[in-house]
Design a protein around this motif. Structure first.
Motif, PDB file in Angstrom:
ATOM      1  N   LEU A  12      37.416  50.967  34.771  1.00  0.00           N
ATOM      2  CA  LEU A  12      37.169  49.710  34.073  1.00  0.00           C
ATOM      3  C   LEU A  12      35.819  49.710  33.364  1.00  0.00           C
ATOM      4  O   LEU A  12      34.851  50.315  33.832  1.00  0.00           O
ATOM      5  CB  LEU A  12      37.211  48.545  35.070  1.00  0.00           C
ATOM      6  CG  LEU A  12      38.549  48.245  35.740  1.00  0.00           C
ATOM      7  CD1 LEU A  12      38.367  47.159  36.793  1.00  0.00           C
ATOM      8  CD2 LEU A  12      39.593  47.818  34.716  1.00  0.00           C
ATOM      9  N   ASP A  13      35.762  49.037  32.239  1.00  0.00           N
ATOM     10  CA  ASP A  13      34.513  48.819  31.521  1.00  0.00           C
ATOM     11  C   ASP A  13      33.903  47.530  32.051  1.00  0.00           C
ATOM     12  O   ASP A  13      34.367  46.428  31.739  1.00  0.00           O
ATOM     13  CB  ASP A  13      34.782  48.716  30.019  1.00  0.00           C
ATOM     14  CG  ASP A  13      33.496  48.545  29.211  1.00  0.00           C
ATOM     15  OD1 ASP A  13      32.421  48.848  29.765  1.00  0.00           O
ATOM     16  OD2 ASP A  13      33.575  48.092  28.057  1.00  0.00           O
ATOM     17  N   LEU A  14      32.870  47.652  32.885  1.00  0.00           N
ATOM     18  CA  LEU A  14      32.335  46.507  33.621  1.00  0.00           C
ATOM     19  C   LEU A  14      30.859  46.277  33.311  1.00  0.00           C
ATOM     20  O   LEU A  14      30.125  47.227  32.996  1.00  0.00           O
ATOM     21  CB  LEU A  14      32.489  46.732  35.131  1.00  0.00           C
ATOM     22  CG  LEU A  14      33.911  46.877  35.669  1.00  0.00           C
ATOM     23  CD1 LEU A  14      33.871  47.315  37.128  1.00  0.00           C
ATOM     24  CD2 LEU A  14      34.668  45.552  35.527  1.00  0.00           C
ATOM     25  N   GLN A  18      30.727  37.230  32.541  1.00  0.00           N
ATOM     26  CA  GLN A  18      31.379  38.271  31.754  1.00  0.00           C
ATOM     27  C   GLN A  18      32.643  38.807  32.420  1.00  0.00           C
ATOM     28  O   GLN A  18      33.601  39.160  31.745  1.00  0.00           O
ATOM     29  CB  GLN A  18      30.402  39.422  31.512  1.00  0.00           C
ATOM     30  CG  GLN A  18      29.149  39.032  30.744  1.00  0.00           C
ATOM     31  CD  GLN A  18      28.154  40.173  30.673  1.00  0.00           C
ATOM     32  OE1 GLN A  18      28.519  41.333  30.469  1.00  0.00           O
ATOM     33  NE2 GLN A  18      26.879  39.858  30.856  1.00  0.00           N
ATOM     34  N   HIS A  19      32.630  38.909  33.747  1.00  0.00           N
ATOM     35  CA  HIS A  19      33.774  39.522  34.448  1.00  0.00           C
ATOM     36  C   HIS A  19      33.685  39.146  35.922  1.00  0.00           C
ATOM     37  O   HIS A  19      32.607  38.859  36.427  1.00  0.00           O
ATOM     38  CB  HIS A  19      33.712  41.050  34.282  1.00  0.00           C
ATOM     39  CG  HIS A  19      35.032  41.745  34.491  1.00  0.00           C
ATOM     40  ND1 HIS A  19      35.569  41.950  35.734  1.00  0.00           N
ATOM     41  CD2 HIS A  19      35.910  42.290  33.605  1.00  0.00           C
ATOM     42  CE1 HIS A  19      36.721  42.602  35.618  1.00  0.00           C
ATOM     43  NE2 HIS A  19      36.955  42.818  34.334  1.00  0.00           N
ATOM     44  N   TRP A  20      34.822  39.150  36.611  1.00  0.00           N
ATOM     45  CA  TRP A  20      34.787  38.830  38.046  1.00  0.00           C
ATOM     46  C   TRP A  20      34.262  39.997  38.872  1.00  0.00           C
ATOM     47  O   TRP A  20      33.874  39.820  40.028  1.00  0.00           O
ATOM     48  CB  TRP A  20      36.178  38.436  38.545  1.00  0.00           C
ATOM     49  CG  TRP A  20      37.207  39.553  38.563  1.00  0.00           C
ATOM     50  CD1 TRP A  20      38.084  39.864  37.573  1.00  0.00           C
ATOM     51  CD2 TRP A  20      37.458  40.481  39.627  1.00  0.00           C
ATOM     52  NE1 TRP A  20      38.871  40.939  37.940  1.00  0.00           N
ATOM     53  CE2 TRP A  20      38.513  41.334  39.203  1.00  0.00           C
ATOM     54  CE3 TRP A  20      36.902  40.675  40.901  1.00  0.00           C
ATOM     55  CZ2 TRP A  20      39.010  42.371  39.996  1.00  0.00           C
ATOM     56  CZ3 TRP A  20      37.401  41.708  41.692  1.00  0.00           C
ATOM     57  CH2 TRP A  20      38.437  42.538  41.246  1.00  0.00           C
ATOM     58  N   ALA A  38      31.669  43.658  38.858  1.00  0.00           N
ATOM     59  CA  ALA A  38      30.555  44.321  38.182  1.00  0.00           C
ATOM     60  C   ALA A  38      30.238  45.632  38.886  1.00  0.00           C
ATOM     61  O   ALA A  38      30.661  45.870  40.024  1.00  0.00           O
ATOM     62  CB  ALA A  38      29.325  43.413  38.176  1.00  0.00           C
ATOM     63  N   ARG A  73      43.411  41.922  42.938  1.00  0.00           N
ATOM     64  CA  ARG A  73      43.448  41.418  41.567  1.00  0.00           C
ATOM     65  C   ARG A  73      43.806  42.536  40.580  1.00  0.00           C
ATOM     66  O   ARG A  73      43.172  42.705  39.539  1.00  0.00           O
ATOM     67  CB  ARG A  73      42.108  40.761  41.191  1.00  0.00           C
ATOM     68  CG  ARG A  73      41.863  39.449  41.934  1.00  0.00           C
ATOM     69  CD  ARG A  73      40.610  38.730  41.484  1.00  0.00           C
ATOM     70  NE  ARG A  73      40.680  38.308  40.076  1.00  0.00           N
ATOM     71  CZ  ARG A  73      39.838  37.420  39.531  1.00  0.00           C
ATOM     72  NH1 ARG A  73      38.884  36.869  40.294  1.00  0.00           N
ATOM     73  NH2 ARG A  73      39.947  37.096  38.276  1.00  0.00           N
TER      74      ARG A  73
END
Length: 405
Positions: free
Chosen positions: A8-10, A36-38, A40, A304
């Motif tokens: 993933l791009d995190l 930004q995201h759930w 990191a 998820r």
């Protein structure tokens, strides 16, 4: 099958450990990452910052506590430490954790904590007597640092002449969380050896001469014929000292700092001491001394639609979760009248490793803040606040100069 987490791009939040960042800067940066995201990337693996995700990880028994693997994660091998290390309730998992928790849980009930409240009040008053006439103090050094030790010693039935030694042991043992293990390990090992010897002798005395203290209660703890072994008793007492000392010192420092920055809230607590329970929860939500905890995947875990391979390290940001706008109304507002909700602050953790001594910690802070608000009116900062490094696992002010009255 979900996507591998490594693919993933995190957003990256490993930079938040920068020692030059203030806690406000780190808080705001974590909030930005959470938007930004759930998920990191962290310093050693991954991290979750939203309330519901933090709770989900902490309650998933496949994610194991990493507290027993601090040296391994730091890449340090020490044969003496490894040889002495024993199973602790802080790191036990599965059936063993259930067994230990079942045996010792009754000894840490709110009723037992409440029985110590008169002693807590005496300790608070004695400490304040030492500086109140001066109108100023370094509250971190003069009050927060010494406060929990007499209470833990009273819990153990240890005499007053041993209080200072217990304080030294607690300080040295807690160096394990200071991210400086190569230098601190000798002091940590020495403190563990000395404390083990002291507690072993104390347990032997209590077997011969029971008294009304925690050690005697734990010796007598029994469930369907099951009892704690001698080593388990020592390990549990060490865990109590660790979990009940540095956390309380630092949390009380964080809480006092918050009130010094919010004088209207201090005046409100002085006027309405019945708000003390809410004040404790709100200070721990807004500025918790335990800002995160680490888990390790015991097997491949899918959450998820993301797959975390066995051995993945996951940091759960308790501090970010406590400021989640999807969970708390106006999370960046400090308000001791905040109504309790069915989603409590997470500084005590969640799941099977929820703080065993939470009732004691709450009582200690409630009694301290109530008396401080009464005896130290018009609390305000009186100089530069010195914070412990961001790398410290249990964090708070090292120096907190205040004036009052």
């Amino acid at each position: 099958m979900g996507t591998l987490a490594t693919e993933l791009d995190l957003p990256d939040l490993s930079y938040l450990d920068d020692a030059d960042r203030t806690w406000e800067e780190s808080r705001d940066a974590a909030d930005e990452v959470a938007r930004q995201h759930w998920l990191a990337r962290g310093l050693l693996g991954f991290a979750v910052l939203h309330y519901d995700d933090v709770v989900a990880v902490l309650r998933d028994k496949r994610w194991h506590s990493a507290s027993g693997q601090i040296l391994e994660m730091a890449g340090i091998e020490d044969s003496e430490w490894t040889a002495r290390r024993r199973q602790s309730i802080l790191s036990a998992e599965g059936d063993e954790h259930v067994r230990l928790r079942r045996l010792v849980g009754p000894a840490f009930s709110p009723r037992h904590a409440d029985s110590l409240r008169p002693f807590m009040r005496q300790v608070v008053d004695d400490l304040i007597d030492g500086f109140v006439e001066q109108g100023r103090a370094d509250i971190a050094v003069d009050f927060c640092e010494p406060y929990p030790i007499p209470i833990i010693c009273e819990l153990f039935g240890a005499p007053k002449e041993d209080w200072k030694q217990f304080s030294h042991w607690a300080t040295d043992i807690f160096r394990i969380f200071n991210n400086n293990l190569e230098e601190d390990l000798p002091a940590i090992v020495t403190a563990n050896i000395e404390l083990d010897d002291y507690l072993g002798e104390l347990i032997d005395r209590r077997r011969d001469t029971p008294t009304d203290d925690l050690v005697t209660t734990l010796i007598a703890a029994e469930d369907e014929g099951d009892r704690l072994s001698h080593d388990e008793l020592i390990s549990l007492c060490v865990a109590v000292l660790m979990a009940g000392t540095d956390t309380t010192r630092n949390q009380l420092g964080c809480s006092t700092y918050l009130f010094a920055k919010h004088p209207e809230q201090w005046a409100l607590l002085r006027e309405r001491p019945e708000l003390a329970p809410r004040a404790v929860e709100e200070t721990m939500r807004f500025l918790g001394a335990v800002r995160g905890t680490v888990r390790i995947a015991s097997e491949d875990i899918e959450y998820r639609d993301v797959v975390f391979p066995k051995g993945t390290i996951m940091a759960t940001s308790l501090s970010a979760a406590n400021l989640d706008a999807d969970t708390f109304d106006d999370p960046f507002v400090f308000d001791i009248t905040r109504e309790p909700s069915n989603k409590p602050q997470l500084t005590f953790g969640s799941g099977i490793h929820f703080c065993l001594g939470a009732a004691l910690a709450r009582a200690e802070q409630q009694e301290a803040l109530t008396i401080m608000a009464d005896r130290l009116p018009n609390l305000r900062l009186d100089g530069e606040v010195e914070w412990k490094p961001n790398s410290f696992g249990i964090w708070g002010p090292a120096a907190l100069p205040v004036a009052f009255g």
